[in-house]
Structure formats: C-alpha cells, structure tokens
Scaffold this motif. Structure first.
Motif, mmCIF file in Angstrom:
data_model
loop_
_atom_site.group_PDB
_atom_site.id
_atom_site.type_symbol
_atom_site.label_atom_id
_atom_site.label_comp_id
_atom_site.label_asym_id
_atom_site.label_seq_id
_atom_site.Cartn_x
_atom_site.Cartn_y
_atom_site.Cartn_z
ATOM 1 N N PHE A 1 -4.416 -5.981 6.206
ATOM 2 C CA PHE A 1 -4.026 -7.381 5.846
ATOM 3 C C PHE A 1 -3.196 -8.235 6.835
ATOM 4 N N VAL B 1 0.555 -11.387 6.159
ATOM 5 C CA VAL B 1 1.706 -11.064 5.072
ATOM 6 C C VAL B 1 2.689 -11.921 5.495
ATOM 7 N N TRP C 1 5.448 -10.743 -1.293
ATOM 8 C CA TRP C 1 4.196 -10.982 -1.108
ATOM 9 C C TRP C 1 3.323 -10.146 -1.645
ATOM 10 N N CYS C 2 2.196 -10.581 -2.407
ATOM 11 C CA CYS C 2 1.234 -9.562 -3.083
ATOM 12 C C CYS C 2 -0.225 -9.994 -2.689
ATOM 13 N N ASP C 3 -1.191 -9.004 -2.878
ATOM 14 C CA ASP C 3 -2.599 -9.249 -2.853
ATOM 15 C C ASP C 3 -3.219 -8.126 -3.480
ATOM 16 N N TYR C 4 -4.524 -7.953 -3.130
ATOM 17 C CA TYR C 4 -5.005 -6.888 -3.845
ATOM 18 C C TYR C 4 -6.038 -6.383 -2.853
ATOM 19 N N ASP C 5 -5.941 -4.689 -2.734
ATOM 20 C CA ASP C 5 -6.698 -3.984 -1.846
ATOM 21 C C ASP C 5 -7.934 -3.599 -2.647
#
Length: 161
Positions: free
Chosen positions: A127, A130, A137-141
């Motif tokens: 990532f 960040v 912070w957020c996201d998707y793996d």
C-alpha cells in the motif's frame, strides 16, 4: 543536545510495517523554544534530504529556525538510523518511530500526513500511499479479501538517553 523520540500509536487493521517512505518524507512538528517558551503557531517540516548550515560552521541540521521572541537560533535534526516501522504487533501501543537531535527547541506536536507506506498483514500486498492527514486511513486488500486500515492515531514525545 537533547535527543527526543517520537512515539507513535495506532490501531492497525490487517496491515503491518507502517512506515515513512523515502528520505524526502516530511515530519511535520510544532516546536517550542527552550530558552523563552515561545511556540511555533504553524507546523514546520523536516526531512532527511533538506538541511541548513548551523551558525558558526558547526555542521548542518534538518531544520534551523530562529525564535521569533528571543531571536535564538535553534535546530532539530533527524537521526536517520532511528527510523522504525510500526508493525501489527505494535498495534494499540506506543512505539518510538524516530529520534530527533534537538538544540534549543523541543517538538510539542506531531501531524502525520502523507508519505507513509504499509503492507497487508496476511498477503504482503503493498500500500504505497497511506495518507494519515484525516487521522485515519482505509483501503481493501484484494489479495487477502479483507479491509485494511489505520485508526485511533496518537503520539507523544519522550527524552531518549
């Protein structure tokens, strides 16, 4: 010369190895003059790549700043070998991420912003952007099919021996 460590704290969700990326990473801090107690109103940044000469030819520092109240020249330098990653095992606990060599000033506030990188805890997915400016912070793996994130940011400064 006083060495002051920046201790960082966050809740990590499915990520590890949160760290500043590159020598041009900007550490944003507010400073206080030790001589008179005057505090900077704005955040100042310092990096490993930028430095200024010290008065009298005594070397260089990441940031040299003149106090607006007492006119004393103060400096703060990043100790490169002290920069550490914040791992999944550190989640929820304070950990020293960097140490500053302070002369005449001390940091009083840290503002995490852009330039951090992290890895998926299970997948190792990278990532590269960040951004912590908003305090989380957020996201998707996609490799591990799980959400990832950083939240509940905190920090404190400590004197390092």
């Amino acid at each position: 010369m006083v060495k002051i460590g920046l201790q960082f704290k966050a809740e990590l969700e499915n990520i590890t190895n949160l760290r500043p990326e590159g020598e041009d990473f900007r550490w944003y801090v507010r400073l206080k003059c030790i001589s008179c107690g005057e505090e900077t109103h704005e955040f100042q940044y310092l990096t490993l790549t930028e430095n200024s000469p010290l008065k009298g030819g005594r070397g260089h520092a990441s940031l040299v700043i003149k106090c607006k109240l007492c006119s004393r020249e103060n400096s703060i330098d990043i100790l490169k070998d002290t920069i550490k990653s914040y791992t999944a095992d550190d989640s929820g606990h304070l950990k020293t991420m960097v140490v500053f060599d302070c002369r005449g000033v001390e940091p009083i506030e840290f503002s995490p912003r852009v330039g951090f990188v992290a890895e998926g805890a299970e997948s190792g997915a990278k990532f590269p952007e960040v951004e912590l400016t908003e305090g989380e912070w957020c996201d998707y793996d996609e490799k591990a099919s799980v959400p990832v994130g950083v939240s509940e940011l905190g920090h404190k400064f400590i004197t390092v021996k």
